[in-house]
Design an enzyme around this catalytic site. Structure first.
Site, short mmCIF file in Angstrom:
data_model
loop_
_atom_site.label_atom_id
_atom_site.label_comp_id
_atom_site.label_asym_id
_atom_site.label_seq_id
_atom_site.Cartn_x
_atom_site.Cartn_y
_atom_site.Cartn_z
N ASP A 289 0.86 -1.19 0.00
CA ASP A 289 0.00 0.00 0.00
C ASP A 289 0.89 1.24 0.00
OD1 ASP A 289 -2.99 0.92 0.61
OD2 ASP A 289 -1.63 2.21 1.72
N ASN A 297 -2.64 12.85 -3.96
CA ASN A 297 -3.72 13.26 -4.86
C ASN A 297 -4.27 14.63 -4.51
OD1 ASN A 297 -3.96 11.23 -6.81
ND2 ASN A 297 -5.19 9.93 -5.47
N GLU A 332 -4.61 2.23 -4.52
CA GLU A 332 -3.15 2.36 -4.40
C GLU A 332 -2.50 1.10 -3.86
OE1 GLU A 332 -4.87 4.35 -0.61
OE2 GLU A 332 -5.45 3.97 -2.68
#
Length: 411
Positions: A289, A297, A332
């Site tokens: 992860d 973002n 992700e």
């Protein structure tokens, strides 16, 4: 959802709950509409685009594919556009996520021109007709793979030096990959003995100049100079074989990162789990992860986030061993399946990956880290989800304890 990046020469339709939720412009034009919006506003269901006799089959295929009972596969079928024009398409289905729910994406290409050419070829062929030297089709006649006749079209297709050179010292079997020799010899014996009157197959050939090409071969038993022989008519289908391989690859690939998607990872996981259950083969999973990916973002924008995902995917892929299988698990998260790898080996690989990502130079975000959970198949595991749950638990521990680290779930 990641933006679709498929080449626009292919038609795309996405179906969810038996409703058409997306088509691209090429798909609309293929069915006689001026735009995608016109098509969507003109139909009540994707079934309006399909011959009524095929409706039950289409509905059944939709539900079976979404459930995973049917694997993505290529298929050809005839269709009719809004103006009555009949055409043939090659289509391949695969499951995607659309607005948070499973949907069926169908990728199609118009095969009408290829079908017309193939139909013309079949209509013109006569199985036992006398061979014509100046035929436009590549034709050879052989006994036990020693050619006794080839025409100039065959020489041109195979990039051979001349007819005489082929007849003088060539064994046709040597043009095939070694692993195909047994099949070719078996097919020849069935033909020459009369057990088989004809055969059609696609073969991989190494041409005389070393180039690899794919040919559809129509074999038939004929009489040549008073004795049985095998006639082979060849058709170059290299472009179609490459197209079908590309479509198959698209069905198992995540479009953003160009690595395997979750569906393909599920297939590999179940395959390795069955090997482990049946033969005792070890395998491990590495669940990854990206740390603080939402911050990336929110701070830099989704384009930077997408570039970060691609950069990490490329680094992971370049670091892994040839036997490891990498895919995007979702968002992700990445998952790596490590066949024939115990917990120690997988842990060592995970630490190498963590270090490589931590030292990865990025243009905007400068640096990024990952947290990793590792688990291996255990004798108490009854289903593949047991291994994944333990890897997820280890990943949670890594994030809870400060991130940028590897945690291993030890039985």
């Amino acid at each position: 959802m990641p933006k679709l990046t498929i080449d626009t020469q292919y038609g795309i339709i996405i179906i969810q709950d038996l409703e058409t939720v997306f088509v691209n412009e090429y798909y609309a034009h293929l069915y006689g509409y001026s735009s995608a919006s016109e098509l969507l506003n003109s139909i009540d269901s994707f079934l309006d685009l399909i011959d009524p006799s095929d409706h039950p089959k289409a509905i059944d295929n939709y539900y079976q594919t979404l459930k995973g009972d049917v694997l993505p596969r290529g298929r050809s079928f005839r269709n009719r556009d809004r103006h009555g024009r009949e055409f043939s398409v090659f289509a391949i289905d695969h499951v995607i996520e659309w607005n948070g729910k499973p949907a069926l994406q169908v990728t199609v290409i118009d095969l009408s021109a290829q079908e017309r050419a193939q139909q013309q070829l079949q209509e013109n062929e006569q199985k036992f007709k006398q061979l014509i030297t100046n035929s436009g089709q590549g034709i050879s006649v052989h006994r036990d793979f020693k050619p006794i006749f080839v025409n100039q079209a065959w020489v041109d297709l195979m990039h051979a030096p001349s007819i005489d050179a082929v007849l003088r010292d060539v064994n046709l079997l040597t043009l095939l990959p070694e692993e195909e020799h047994a099949n070719a010899q078996s097919r020849y014996q069935s033909l020459i003995s009369g057990r088989l009157s004809g055969a059609k197959t696609v073969v991989k050939n190494r041409c005389f100049d070393g180039e690899i090409r794919y040919f559809r071969v129509y074999d038939s038993l004929i009489e040549w100079d008073g004795a049985p022989a095998v006639q082979a008519v060849i058709e170059d289908v290299t472009d179609r074989v490459i197209l079908e391989a590309k479509l198959r690859q698209l069905s198992v690939t995540d479009p953003l990162t160009d690595i395997y998607n979750r569906r393909e990872l599920d297939r590999v996981l179940n395959q390795e789990f069955q090997k482990g259950q049946r033969y005792g083969h070890p395998f491990s999973v590495i669940l990854i992860d990206i740390d603080h990916f939402k911050v990336i973002n929110d701070t830099y924008g989704h384009d930077v986030g997408d570039n970060t995902l691609r950069a990490i995917a490329n680094t992971l892929r370049d670091t892994l061993r040839q036997t490891d299988v990498l895919g995007r698990w979702g968002g992700e998260e990445f998952l790596i399946v490590c066949p024939s790898t115990d917990l120690t080996g997988a842990s060592h690989l995970a630490n190498t990956l963590r270090s490589r990502i931590a030292n990865l130079a990025l243009d905007v975000t400068k640096s990024v880290t990952i947290s990793i959970g590792v688990a291996s198949l255990d004798t108490d595991d009854t289903q593949v989800s047991d291994v994944l749950k333990r890897a997820d638990r280890a990943l949670y521990d890594a994030k809870r304890n400060g991130r940028n680290q590897v945690k291993v779930d030890r039985p």
